[in-house]
Design a protein around this motif. Sequence first.
Motif, PDB file in Angstrom:
ATOM      1  N   TYR A 327      -3.125  52.960  57.932  1.00 45.91           N
ATOM      2  CA  TYR A 327      -2.807  52.432  58.242  1.00 45.91           C
ATOM      3  C   TYR A 327      -2.393  52.335  59.610  1.00 45.91           C
ATOM      4  CZ  TYR A 327       2.279  52.756  57.537  1.00 45.91           C
ATOM      5  OH  TYR A 327       3.076  53.269  57.004  1.00 45.91           O
ATOM      6  N   LYS A 328      -1.309  54.194  59.230  1.00 48.79           N
ATOM      7  CA  LYS A 328      -0.886  54.803  60.608  1.00 48.79           C
ATOM      8  C   LYS A 328      -2.033  54.851  61.682  1.00 48.79           C
ATOM      9  CE  LYS A 328       2.509  56.521  57.816  1.00 48.79           C
ATOM     10  NZ  LYS A 328       3.397  58.160  56.493  1.00 48.79           N
ATOM     11  N   LEU A 329      -3.340  55.004  60.886  1.00 49.88           N
ATOM     12  CA  LEU A 329      -4.553  55.753  62.062  1.00 49.88           C
ATOM     13  C   LEU A 329      -4.840  55.066  62.935  1.00 49.88           C
ATOM     14  CD1 LEU A 329      -6.772  57.811  59.556  1.00 49.88           C
ATOM     15  CD2 LEU A 329      -5.114  58.779  60.643  1.00 49.88           C
ATOM     16  N   VAL A 330      -4.248  53.001  63.070  1.00 49.59           N
ATOM     17  CA  VAL A 330      -5.247  52.193  63.875  1.00 49.59           C
ATOM     18  C   VAL A 330      -4.407  52.541  65.083  1.00 49.59           C
ATOM     19  CG1 VAL A 330      -5.071  49.985  63.686  1.00 49.59           C
ATOM     20  CG2 VAL A 330      -5.031  50.621  61.767  1.00 49.59           C
ATOM     21  N   PRO A 331      -3.556  52.447  65.202  1.00 51.49           N
ATOM     22  CA  PRO A 331      -3.128  53.213  66.794  1.00 51.49           C
ATOM     23  C   PRO A 331      -4.076  53.784  68.064  1.00 51.49           C
ATOM     24  CG  PRO A 331      -0.997  52.778  65.463  1.00 51.49           C
ATOM     25  CD  PRO A 331      -1.674  53.014  64.682  1.00 51.49           C
TER      26      PRO A 331
END
Length: 885
Positions: A327-331
Motif C-alpha cells: 500500500y505504501k507504493l500507491v502514492p
Amino acid sequence: MNTGEIRNKFLTFFEKKSHVIWPGDSLVPQGDATLLFTGAGMNQFKDMFLGKGRLNIKRATTCQKCLRTGDLENVGRTASHHTFFEMLGNFSFGDYFKRETIAWAWEFLVQELRLPEEKLFVSVYKDDPESYEIWEKHIRILKSKIYSYGENDNFWPANAPAQGPNGPCGPCSEIFYDQGAGVGCGREECEPACDCDRFVEIWNLVFTQFDRKEDGRLEPLPNKNVDTGMGLERMARVMQGVPTNFDIDIFAPVIKSIEDITHLRYHDKKENAVCMRRIADHVKASIFCIADGVLPGNEGRGYVERRLLRRAIRDGAQLGLKECFLYKLVPIISDLMQDYYPDIKQRRENIARIIKSEEEKFLETLELGTVRLKELMDTMQKNKIKELPGKEAFKLYDTYGFPLDMTELILKEHGFSMDSAGVEVELKRQRMQARSSSSMTGQVFDAGFLGKIKEISKGTTFLGYEKDSCRARIIAIVQGDYLIEKAEAGSEVSIVLDQTPFYGESGGQIGDTGILESEGSHICITDTKKNDSFIIHIGKITKGIVRTGDMIDARIDTHRRGLIKRNHTATHVLHWVLRNVIGRHAEQAGSMVSPDRLRFDFHHFSSLTKEEINRIEDLVNEKIMENALVSVKEQTLQEARNAGAVALFGEKYEERVRMVSIGDFSKELCGGTHINNTGEIGPFRIVGESSVAAGIRRIEAITGISALTRDREKEEIVQELCGILNACEEDLSSKTQELLNEVKKLHKELHKQKQKELLEKIDSLSVTAKEVSGVNIITKRIDNASADDMRRTADMLMKSEKETAVALGSVLNGRVIVIISLSTGLASRGLHAGSISKEVAKIVGGGGGGRPEMAQAGGQVVGKLDEALDFAEMLFSKEILQKVS
C-alpha cells in the motif's frame, strides 16, 4: 524522452493523419462477454472491424491500458514482460490499408522519434508479398533486414489459417529495434525471431483482410481494416536507452521505493531484482484493476487480482518483509501516472486502503501456513515419511501463500525434503487455469445471436427518459440462443425493438416490466436487459403470433417505474450523505435499485456505529424534506467533470454523458431514471448494514410506502408482545428484562443442581474404574448430559493421583456425544485423545478430534453409543499396554 512525451507524440501524430483520439476502454470490457480483461487496443473496436459499429469514424488512435496474465511466470524474469501495460495503437475501419500504415509507422519512428534507421528491422508473413514489397521498394529497407516468418509469428490471431478461430484475421508486420551484438545470445546469425532479447519488438501492424471459414478457407473481407499496437513501456526503454522496461521513468522510482522499504539494493542480487520487478508490476496492475472497479476475490477478475497481490506479498517475504508494504507504493505510482490517469491519484487513499486490507488478511493466512507446515512435519515424523507430497507443498503455496523455496528450506532444516515433481504438476495445472481465466472465453468476434442482430441494426433507441410508451418495430425474436422469425402464444421469448421506453438493467437499476401488444398479439414483459447497444425485452407471449418486422405498442409498468425512480434518486442522496458523514473515501462501489428496496455498496473499512447509521438516516431524510429539484443535463464528459460531477469507480463513460444534479449538493454521472423532486422519495429507513468484501460495506434501505409498511409491521409486533407479557409499551423493556433475569436465575439453579448430581457420581465412577498397568480406565454413559457437563466430570476424574483414561458418552437432542480425556502423563507417553476420538466416532457414524489430553467425538447412530464406549475401553487398554507397560 519520457513515457508521457512518447504517448502524446504518438496520439498527436495520428491526429494529424485525420485520426480521432479515442479514449481507452476500461480494463473491464464493456458489453463483451468473451473477455475477462481488456488485453489489446482493438477490443473495444471489434464491432467496427465487422462493419457493425455505431461510431461515426473511420480512423482512430488510442492509448489502451491492458492486462494479460498468460505469461505470468516470465514477469520480472525477462526485460519486457508485464501483466499491466499500455498499448498505443492506430486503427482503420475500412479506410486506409497496408501502404499508409507501414509508411506512417516508419515516419513516426524515424522522423518523430528520430530512431536510427540502421537499428530497425522488420518481419512480414511469408505469404504476404504485398507487405514485403512496400518495405523493400517504398520504404527502401535492405532485404537483409526484412524477415519472413510463418503464421505463428506473423499472423493474427496466431496460427489462425491452420487452427482458427473462424472470423476476421490477417497477416501482420512487426518492427524491431536492435540493441546490438552486445545484448542477448551473441550469435552472428541472431535475428528478430530469437528470444534472447537482442531485438525488441516495438510495433505490430495487423492487416485484417480475411474472413476464415469453417473449412479453413481465407475469404477476402469486403472492408479491410488496420489494427496496430506499440508497447509504450518497450518504446520508452528504447528511447531512454535502458536495459529493461523496469528501468524506464515510470518504473525506476517504484523500484527505488521498494529498495528503501526493504533496505536492499536492486542490483546486488539477481533474485532481489526479479522480486522487485514483479512487485512493481503486480502492484501497478492491482492499482489499475481497483480503479476500474475490480476488487480482490475468489473468482473471475477478483481471483486474478488477488493472485497478483499475493505473489507480490510473497516476493516481499522473500526480501525479508513481514509487514504490510504494498500500500505504501500507491502514492508513488499514482504520482507517476497522474498526467494521463488522474483518477488514480484522486482515489489513491481508497486504493491504498483496499490493498492494505488484502495484505493484512493474507499475512494472517501466512501465519496459518506456518502452523500448517508444522502439523505436516509432525505427521511426517510420526509416520516416518521423509518427503512432503507435491499436493501439500502446492497447497501451502497457493492457499497459505508460502513460497515454495521457503517450504523447501524449512523442511530441509528439519531433515525432510519436498516432492518437486509433484509440485510442478500442480503449478502447470494452475498456469493453464490462469491462462484460460485471463484470455478470451469464446470467439474473438460475436458468434451468437447478438452478432447476427448487429448485421441488421445499430442498436435500440431508448426513449424512456421522456416516454412511458411508444410505437416500435420488432427487429429480432430470440428463443434460447437462436434467432427465430416468429413465435406463438405460450412461447417464452426475448424481443429486440428498434426503439423502446423500457429501461434495460444497468448501472444498478433493474429492468422495466410491462407489455408489448398489437391488434392480434400480447406479450407480458417480466424483465429487460441491456447488451451492448441493444435493449432486450424478456417475457411470454400470452396471445396471438409475433413476427419479426411487426409493429407493436410498448408500454412500461409506470407505477413500478415510479418506485424504482424514487429509490434510484435516494441512492444519490445517500451517496452524498455518506461522503459527508464518514469521509470522502466513501465512494460508491456498486448498487441495486428495485421497486421495493435499494442496496448501496461503498468503500469503508469498518462497520458503521449505531450513531453513524442514525446520523446518515437523519441527514438523508432532511435532504428529502428539502424537496430539492432533481435535474438532468447532457454534456461532454469534461464539462461534467469541470462542474464537479462524481464519476463512479470502474465505470466507462462515453464522450457525452448525463449529469444528474440534486439541489445544490449532489452531482453524479448517471444513465438511470429519476424523479423530479426529492420530496417524492418519502420516508427513508436503513434496514441493514454489512460487509460484502474487503473494504466494502453495504447499506440496505427502503423508502416511501415500503418504509411505512415496515414501521406498521413492527408496531403490530410490539402490540403482540405487550399482550403476551401483559405490559404497556412504556413498560415493555423493563418487563422483558425482569423475565430474562428470572430465566437466568433459574438457569443458575439448574446448573448448581447438575453440578451436585455430577459430584455425587464421581465416587461411583471411580469405584467402577478398570485398572490396566496401573492406569485407571473409566467408561460411562451419562444420559442427557451436555458436552460441557461431561468435560467438567472428566476434569474432576483427572484429579486422581493415578494416571487416568476417561470416555464419557451421552445422547442429547438425537445426537451422540463422546468425550475422551487423558491425564497429562499418558499424553506425554504418546497416547492421543484426538486420535482415539476419531476411531470411536466411526462406530456412531460421525467424526471427532481434539488435543492430546482432551477430545470430542459425535455421530448420528444413537443405538451404538454403548458399543462405542466399549470400543474406547478396548483402545485405551491396547494403547496403555503398548506405550505404558
